[in-house]
Write a protein that holds these residues in place. Structure first.
Motif, PDB file in Angstrom:
ATOM      1  N   LEU A  39      16.274 -13.083   3.352  1.00 15.31           N
ATOM      2  CA  LEU A  39      16.064 -13.595   1.998  1.00 15.31           C
ATOM      3  C   LEU A  39      15.797 -12.485   0.990  1.00 15.31           C
ATOM      4  CD1 LEU A  39      13.790 -16.665   2.834  1.00 15.31           C
ATOM      5  CD2 LEU A  39      16.179 -16.726   2.081  1.00 15.31           C
ATOM      6  N   GLY A  40      15.728 -11.248   1.501  1.00 19.78           N
ATOM      7  CA  GLY A  40      15.454 -10.123   0.617  1.00 19.78           C
ATOM      8  C   GLY A  40      14.017  -9.995   0.212  1.00 19.78           C
ATOM      9  N   SER A  41      13.100 -10.627   0.965  1.00 10.08           N
ATOM     10  CA  SER A  41      11.680 -10.576   0.635  1.00 10.08           C
ATOM     11  C   SER A  41      10.984  -9.577   1.540  1.00 10.08           C
ATOM     12  CB  SER A  41      11.031 -11.950   0.833  1.00 10.08           C
ATOM     13  OG  SER A  41      11.677 -12.907   0.025  1.00 10.08           O
ATOM     14  N   PRO A  42      10.147  -8.702   0.983  1.00  6.02           N
ATOM     15  CA  PRO A  42       9.443  -7.737   1.819  1.00  6.02           C
ATOM     16  C   PRO A  42       8.371  -8.409   2.663  1.00  6.02           C
ATOM     17  CG  PRO A  42       8.622  -7.619  -0.430  1.00  6.02           C
ATOM     18  CD  PRO A  42       9.797  -8.563  -0.446  1.00  6.02           C
ATOM     19  N   VAL A  43       8.116  -7.826   3.825  1.00  4.14           N
ATOM     20  CA  VAL A  43       7.032  -8.282   4.682  1.00  4.14           C
ATOM     21  C   VAL A  43       5.822  -7.424   4.376  1.00  4.14           C
ATOM     22  CG1 VAL A  43       6.270  -8.589   7.067  1.00  4.14           C
ATOM     23  CG2 VAL A  43       8.654  -8.968   6.459  1.00  4.14           C
ATOM     24  N   GLY A  44       4.645  -8.035   4.284  1.00  5.88           N
ATOM     25  CA  GLY A  44       3.444  -7.316   3.891  1.00  5.88           C
ATOM     26  C   GLY A  44       3.059  -6.211   4.841  1.00  5.88           C
ATOM     27  N   GLY A  45       2.308  -5.243   4.308  1.00  3.90           N
ATOM     28  CA  GLY A  45       1.806  -4.134   5.107  1.00  3.90           C
ATOM     29  C   GLY A  45       2.441  -2.842   4.700  1.00  3.90           C
ATOM     30  N   PRO A  46       1.730  -1.717   4.765  1.00  3.42           N
ATOM     31  CA  PRO A  46       2.306  -0.432   4.437  1.00  3.42           C
ATOM     32  C   PRO A  46       3.512  -0.144   5.306  1.00  3.42           C
ATOM     33  CG  PRO A  46      -0.077  -0.282   4.699  1.00  3.42           C
ATOM     34  CD  PRO A  46       0.333  -1.641   5.139  1.00  3.42           C
TER      35      PRO A  46
ATOM     36  N   HIS B 169      12.987   4.606   8.508  1.00  2.00           N
ATOM     37  CA  HIS B 169      11.771   3.902   8.941  1.00  2.00           C
ATOM     38  C   HIS B 169      11.774   2.413   8.577  1.00  2.00           C
ATOM     39  CE1 HIS B 169       7.524   3.341   9.998  1.00  2.00           C
ATOM     40  NE2 HIS B 169       7.579   4.525  10.576  1.00  2.00           N
ATOM     41  N   PRO B 170      12.851   1.689   8.906  1.00  2.00           N
ATOM     42  CA  PRO B 170      12.871   0.238   8.672  1.00  2.00           C
ATOM     43  C   PRO B 170      12.329  -0.519   9.879  1.00  2.00           C
ATOM     44  CG  PRO B 170      14.980   0.903   9.509  1.00  2.00           C
ATOM     45  CD  PRO B 170      14.117   2.159   9.483  1.00  2.00           C
ATOM     46  N   GLN B 171      12.243  -1.826   9.748  1.00  2.00           N
ATOM     47  CA  GLN B 171      11.951  -2.691  10.887  1.00  2.00           C
ATOM     48  C   GLN B 171      13.291  -2.977  11.577  1.00  2.00           C
ATOM     49  OE1 GLN B 171       9.567  -6.062   9.655  1.00  2.00           O
ATOM     50  NE2 GLN B 171       8.217  -4.779   8.416  1.00  2.00           N
ATOM     51  N   LEU B 172      13.573  -2.260  12.637  1.00  2.00           N
ATOM     52  CA  LEU B 172      14.904  -2.253  13.231  1.00  2.00           C
ATOM     53  C   LEU B 172      15.371  -3.637  13.679  1.00  2.00           C
ATOM     54  CD1 LEU B 172      14.667   0.964  15.432  1.00  2.00           C
ATOM     55  CD2 LEU B 172      15.865   0.722  13.248  1.00  2.00           C
TER      56      LEU B 172
ATOM     57  N   PRO C 207      -5.765  12.666   3.593  1.00  2.00           N
ATOM     58  CA  PRO C 207      -4.393  12.152   3.611  1.00  2.00           C
ATOM     59  C   PRO C 207      -4.125  11.227   2.424  1.00  2.00           C
ATOM     60  CG  PRO C 207      -5.754  10.834   5.033  1.00  2.00           C
ATOM     61  CD  PRO C 207      -6.638  11.935   4.516  1.00  2.00           C
ATOM     62  N   PRO C 208      -2.857  10.943   2.119  1.00  2.00           N
ATOM     63  CA  PRO C 208      -2.547   9.910   1.133  1.00  2.00           C
ATOM     64  C   PRO C 208      -3.141   8.567   1.565  1.00  2.00           C
ATOM     65  CG  PRO C 208      -0.584  11.173   1.685  1.00  2.00           C
ATOM     66  CD  PRO C 208      -1.645  11.577   2.662  1.00  2.00           C
ATOM     67  N   ALA C 209      -3.502   7.743   0.593  1.00  2.00           N
ATOM     68  CA  ALA C 209      -4.200   6.491   0.893  1.00  2.00           C
ATOM     69  C   ALA C 209      -3.401   5.591   1.836  1.00  2.00           C
ATOM     70  CB  ALA C 209      -4.510   5.759  -0.412  1.00  2.00           C
TER      71      ALA C 209
ATOM     72  N   SER D  87      14.038   7.671   2.458  1.00  2.00           N
ATOM     73  CA  SER D  87      13.073   7.122   3.405  1.00  2.00           C
ATOM     74  C   SER D  87      12.301   5.989   2.758  1.00  2.00           C
ATOM     75  CB  SER D  87      12.101   8.220   3.859  1.00  2.00           C
ATOM     76  OG  SER D  87      11.035   7.662   4.586  1.00  2.00           O
ATOM     77  N   LEU D  88      11.914   5.022   3.584  1.00  2.00           N
ATOM     78  CA  LEU D  88      11.067   3.933   3.117  1.00  2.00           C
ATOM     79  C   LEU D  88       9.591   4.307   3.136  1.00  2.00           C
ATOM     80  CD1 LEU D  88      12.805   0.979   5.014  1.00  2.00           C
ATOM     81  CD2 LEU D  88      13.095   1.618   2.616  1.00  2.00           C
ATOM     82  N   LEU D  89       9.255   5.462   3.691  1.00  2.00           N
ATOM     83  CA  LEU D  89       7.865   5.903   3.701  1.00  2.00           C
ATOM     84  C   LEU D  89       7.440   6.336   2.306  1.00  2.00           C
ATOM     85  CD1 LEU D  89       7.854   8.074   6.953  1.00  2.00           C
ATOM     86  CD2 LEU D  89       6.950   5.759   6.674  1.00  2.00           C
ATOM     87  N   PRO D  90       6.229   6.008   1.889  1.00  2.00           N
ATOM     88  CA  PRO D  90       5.725   6.490   0.603  1.00  2.00           C
ATOM     89  C   PRO D  90       5.587   8.015   0.612  1.00  2.00           C
ATOM     90  CG  PRO D  90       4.433   4.633   1.399  1.00  2.00           C
ATOM     91  CD  PRO D  90       5.301   5.074   2.537  1.00  2.00           C
ATOM     92  N   PRO D  91       5.371   8.608  -0.562  1.00  2.16           N
ATOM     93  CA  PRO D  91       5.276  10.074  -0.632  1.00  2.16           C
ATOM     94  C   PRO D  91       4.146  10.618   0.231  1.00  2.16           C
ATOM     95  CG  PRO D  91       5.568   9.135  -2.819  1.00  2.16           C
ATOM     96  CD  PRO D  91       5.323   7.988  -1.901  1.00  2.16           C
TER      97      PRO D  91
END
Length: 282
Positions: free
Chosen positions: A260-267, A140-143, A16-18, A110-114
């Protein structure tokens, strides 16, 4: 309460993709896990039958289990569907509609990587063969961090697209990342879904909330002994249960970061296990 293992899978592949590899099970391991289910006397039932019982509409067999798959990876056709067909098992496949493979290469919005995702043609074929198709949002956001209008679009827009493509009603939903709150769950009910899966890394039960169904995440590093314990109804909490204070605090943190427009960590498909809702990776 009767523990009902609702197993959550993502990809089933050897290479699978990493980004999704930690949540990918190899085909040989997947086949062994199905063997363990059958040897353990588990009756694999459709998710709809569990929901019916949770809504007071029928009894379950003595040792039920449910199989669910999130996101819509193309390996479902190659590695999962043949095993299900051979064994006469049913499963629910939750589709991120914006990640469905379209013409050419790559996927849609989509927010999912390729990754290699299912096409609409493949999804229709799976639907015709008896796989229950459910919704998993559009992008696929954090609803639970979204404003009202975008939240409705992710939930209702996903349902409308699935129903347009399949030509029939689609009833079951799964929260991306497992994240939901009361506002999200109200929106799911209001827009016509009859059930929704979280994660929780816990057993479901006939007493579980049908709009917050607990599931057990099967990861690449899930020991076969742990899986065997789950088959035996051991090794995890049984829903329903109250949300932990740290889960509430983690939601507030993520919501603040989002504003604040900051991403939350994690894939995108798999937030770290240290901070999880009654959900987790999904």
């Amino acid at each position: 309460m009767t523990p009902v293992p609702v197993f959550l899978y993502h990809a089933v592949a050897d290479d699978p993709p990493a980004w999704i590899a930690p949540f990918t099970v190899g085909p040989a391991v997947f086949a062994e896990q199905l063997d363990r289910l059958e040897a353990g006397g588990r009756t694999v039932i459709p998710l709809a039958r569990l929901v019916e019982a949770q809504q007071g509409g029928g009894a379950l067999p003595p040792r039920p289990a449910v199989l669910t798959f999130d996101d819509g990876f193309a390996d479902f056709c190659r590695a999962v569907a043949p095993e299900l067909t051979e064994r006469g098992l049913q499963a629910t496949l939750y589709i991120t509609t914006g990640a469905v493979l379209t013409s050419g290469t790559g996927s849609g919005e989509s927010l999912l990587p390729p990754a290699d995702m299912l096409t609409w043609g493949q999804i229709r074929t799976l639907d015709d063969s008896g796989v229950e198709i459910g919704g998993h949002s559009r992008t696929h956001p954090q609803l639970d961090t979204l404003p009202r209008r975008r939240l409705s679009n992710e939930i209702d827009g996903c349902r409308r697209m699935l129903e347009d493509e399949l030509g029939h009603e689609v009833r079951t939903y799964a929260y991306p990342h497992g994240y939901s709150d009361s506002r999200v769950r109200r929106t799911v009910r209001r827009t016509g879904w009859s059930s929704a899966c979280a994660v929780g890394n816990a057993f479901s039960s006939p007493e579980d909330d049908p709009f917050r169904i607990s599931r057990l995440t099967v990861r690449a590093d899930t020991p076969i002994g742990v899986f065997q314990d789950w088959v035996g109804g051991r090794g995890a909490r049984i829903a329903p249960f109250h949300e932990r204070p740290r889960t509430t605090a983690w939601r507030l943190y993520r919501r603040a970061r989002s504003r604040l427009g900051s991403p939350v960590g994690g894939p995108p498909s798999a937030p770290g296990r240290r901070h999880q809702e009654p959900g987790g990776p999904s």
